[in-house]
Design an enzyme around this catalytic site. Structure first.
Site, mmCIF file in Angstrom:
data_model
loop_
_atom_site.group_PDB
_atom_site.id
_atom_site.type_symbol
_atom_site.label_atom_id
_atom_site.label_comp_id
_atom_site.label_asym_id
_atom_site.label_seq_id
_atom_site.Cartn_x
_atom_site.Cartn_y
_atom_site.Cartn_z
ATOM 1 N N SER A 148 72.972 41.587 47.276
ATOM 2 C CA SER A 148 71.921 41.199 48.210
ATOM 3 C C SER A 148 72.437 41.279 49.649
ATOM 4 O O SER A 148 72.795 42.365 50.104
ATOM 5 C CB SER A 148 71.397 39.816 47.833
ATOM 6 O OG SER A 148 70.162 39.582 48.449
ATOM 7 N N ASP A 224 62.876 41.420 40.256
ATOM 8 C CA ASP A 224 63.510 40.722 41.383
ATOM 9 C C ASP A 224 62.418 40.329 42.389
ATOM 10 O O ASP A 224 61.719 41.205 42.918
ATOM 11 C CB ASP A 224 64.526 41.695 42.012
ATOM 12 C CG ASP A 224 65.349 41.073 43.114
ATOM 13 O OD1 ASP A 224 64.821 40.218 43.835
ATOM 14 O OD2 ASP A 224 66.516 41.473 43.268
ATOM 15 N N HIS A 257 66.930 38.533 40.397
ATOM 16 C CA HIS A 257 67.907 38.633 41.492
ATOM 17 C C HIS A 257 69.162 37.802 41.221
ATOM 18 O O HIS A 257 70.037 37.719 42.059
ATOM 19 C CB HIS A 257 67.233 38.134 42.775
ATOM 20 C CG HIS A 257 67.908 38.548 44.050
ATOM 21 N ND1 HIS A 257 68.019 39.861 44.445
ATOM 22 C CD2 HIS A 257 68.513 37.820 45.034
ATOM 23 C CE1 HIS A 257 68.645 39.924 45.610
ATOM 24 N NE2 HIS A 257 68.969 38.702 45.986
HETATM 25 N N1 LIG Z 1 67.397 29.633 48.148
HETATM 26 C C1 LIG Z 1 66.649 30.790 48.445
HETATM 27 C C2 LIG Z 1 67.217 32.030 47.784
HETATM 28 C C3 LIG Z 1 68.685 32.140 47.915
HETATM 29 C C4 LIG Z 1 69.223 33.183 46.978
HETATM 30 O O1 LIG Z 1 68.561 33.672 46.093
HETATM 31 N N2 LIG Z 1 70.474 33.548 47.204
HETATM 32 C C5 LIG Z 1 71.055 34.564 46.389
HETATM 33 C C6 LIG Z 1 71.414 35.707 47.268
HETATM 34 S S1 LIG Z 1 69.960 36.280 48.108
HETATM 35 C C7 LIG Z 1 70.503 37.439 49.209
HETATM 36 O O2 LIG Z 1 71.498 37.476 49.798
HETATM 37 C C8 LIG Z 1 72.271 34.013 45.671
HETATM 38 O O3 LIG Z 1 73.178 34.736 45.331
HETATM 39 N N3 LIG Z 1 72.247 32.698 45.422
HETATM 40 C C9 LIG Z 1 73.354 31.997 44.819
HETATM 41 C C10 LIG Z 1 73.309 31.886 43.320
HETATM 42 O O4 LIG Z 1 74.290 31.357 42.779
HETATM 43 O O5 LIG Z 1 72.352 32.336 42.696
HETATM 44 C C11 LIG Z 1 65.233 30.614 47.962
HETATM 45 O O6 LIG Z 1 64.999 29.565 47.407
HETATM 46 O O7 LIG Z 1 64.422 31.532 48.141
#
Ligand SMILES: N[C@@H](CCC(=O)N[C@@H](CSC=O)C(=O)NCC(=O)O)C(=O)O
Length: 277
Positions: A148, A224, A257
């Site tokens: 991401s 995603d 995602h």
């Molecule tokens: N909290 C946010 C979404 C945050 C999210 O999905 N972060 C992803 C990376 S997104 C792009 O860089 C991530 O890797 N989160 C950490 C995990 O451990 O999953 C929302 O609520 O929309």
């Protein structure tokens, strides 16, 4: 440069460590994780950089990325940096997509971010010196990958340094920050409103402006939530087609995602890197 070992634990015959140091770039303590696979004394090993996404620290991929078995089998060192400077004296933002946890792999030039938010130089210059000095790393064999926001970091940093990073791959990357809300917020906040200055932080613009690499591997889940508005892999497909770059884009039916998606295809990516290092 002093490196503090916070923890080491044995896994798959190797060592999973977490380390901390005072960064000259961010002017903060920075933590990062390194897995060193089992190896013979004196042997130097190829290095895979894994750049994480929004809200992550070094710990997300370490806990959920499931990379260690493949790294142990393939003899790869796996480095997972943090995604931003952190601390009470570091500026922040209320949103999850800007400020701490969202460094976007840029060197900020706008106040108040410029003092600490220097993640591009940290990843390109400072941390590699630490890895070379403290781990059995063959720095002539490095690959870079990410997820991401970290996929954006891997693509842009890899494309800027094709001689350093011999292989580049990404999971669900932001392929064109210029053309998505996450990227527009980050680049206007950290860099300012001059669109010319944004181009060096945009993989598609870098390719259009002449950056080249041997081959790219991208995996993207079709389920995603961020696919249509933020990720837009079709822009990377078009940029690579126009530039003659060999892009393998795997659209993975039903995957979202999350780290469930990443961990499913992690070993495939690591094998792809190992074959090129
Ligand atoms: N909290 C946010 C979404 C945050 C999210 O999905 N972060 C992803 C990376 S997104 C792009 O860089 C991530 O890797 N989160 C950490 C995990 O451990 O999953 C929302 O609520 O929309």
């Amino acid at each position: 440069m002093t490196l503090e070992t916070q923890s080491t634990i044995m896994a798959f015959g190797g060592s999973q460590g977490v380390y901390r140091h005072l960064s000259a770039e961010t002017k903060t303590d920075m933590s990062f994780a390194v897995f060193v696979p089992p190896h013979e004394e004196g042997v130097k090993l190829p290095v895979i950089w894994y750049l994480s996404g929004l809200t992550c620290t070094h710990a997300n991929v370490m806990e959920k990325g499931e990379y260690r078995r493949a790294c142990a089998e393939l003899g790869l060192i796996f480095v997972a940096p943090d995604t931003s400077p952190r601390g009470d004296n570091v500026p922040d933002d209320d949103g999850y997509d800007f400020g701490q946890g969202a460094g976007f792999y840029v060197d900020a030039i706008r106040h108040p971010w410029a003092a600490n938010f220097r993640m591009r130089s940290y990843i390109e210059q400072e941390l590699p010196q630490i890895i070379a000095a403290h781990f059995p790393a063959d720095m002539s064999r490095q690959g870079i990958m990410g997820h991401s926001m970290g996929g954006h970091g891997a693509l842009t940093i890899g494309l800027r340094h094709p001689d350093t990073y011999k292989s580049i791959s990404a999971f669900a990357p932001i392929v064109s920050p210029i053309n998505c809300p996450w990227g527009q917020k980050a680049l206007s906040g950290y860099i300012g409103d001059d669109p010319v200055l944004w181009r060096e932080y945009d993989a598609c613009a870098l390719i259009a402006d002449g950056a080249r690499t041997g081959a790219l591997l991208v995996d993207q889940g079709t389920a995603d939530n961020f696919l249509a508005d933020q990720l837009k892999p079709e822009l990377l497909t078009a940029a690579c087609r126009d530039a003659g770059i060999d892009l393998t884009l795997n659209m993975r039916d039903g995957y979202d995602h999350s780290y469930y998606f990443i961990s499913t295809f992690m070993a495939e990516h690591l094998r792809w890197h190992a074959a090129r290092l």
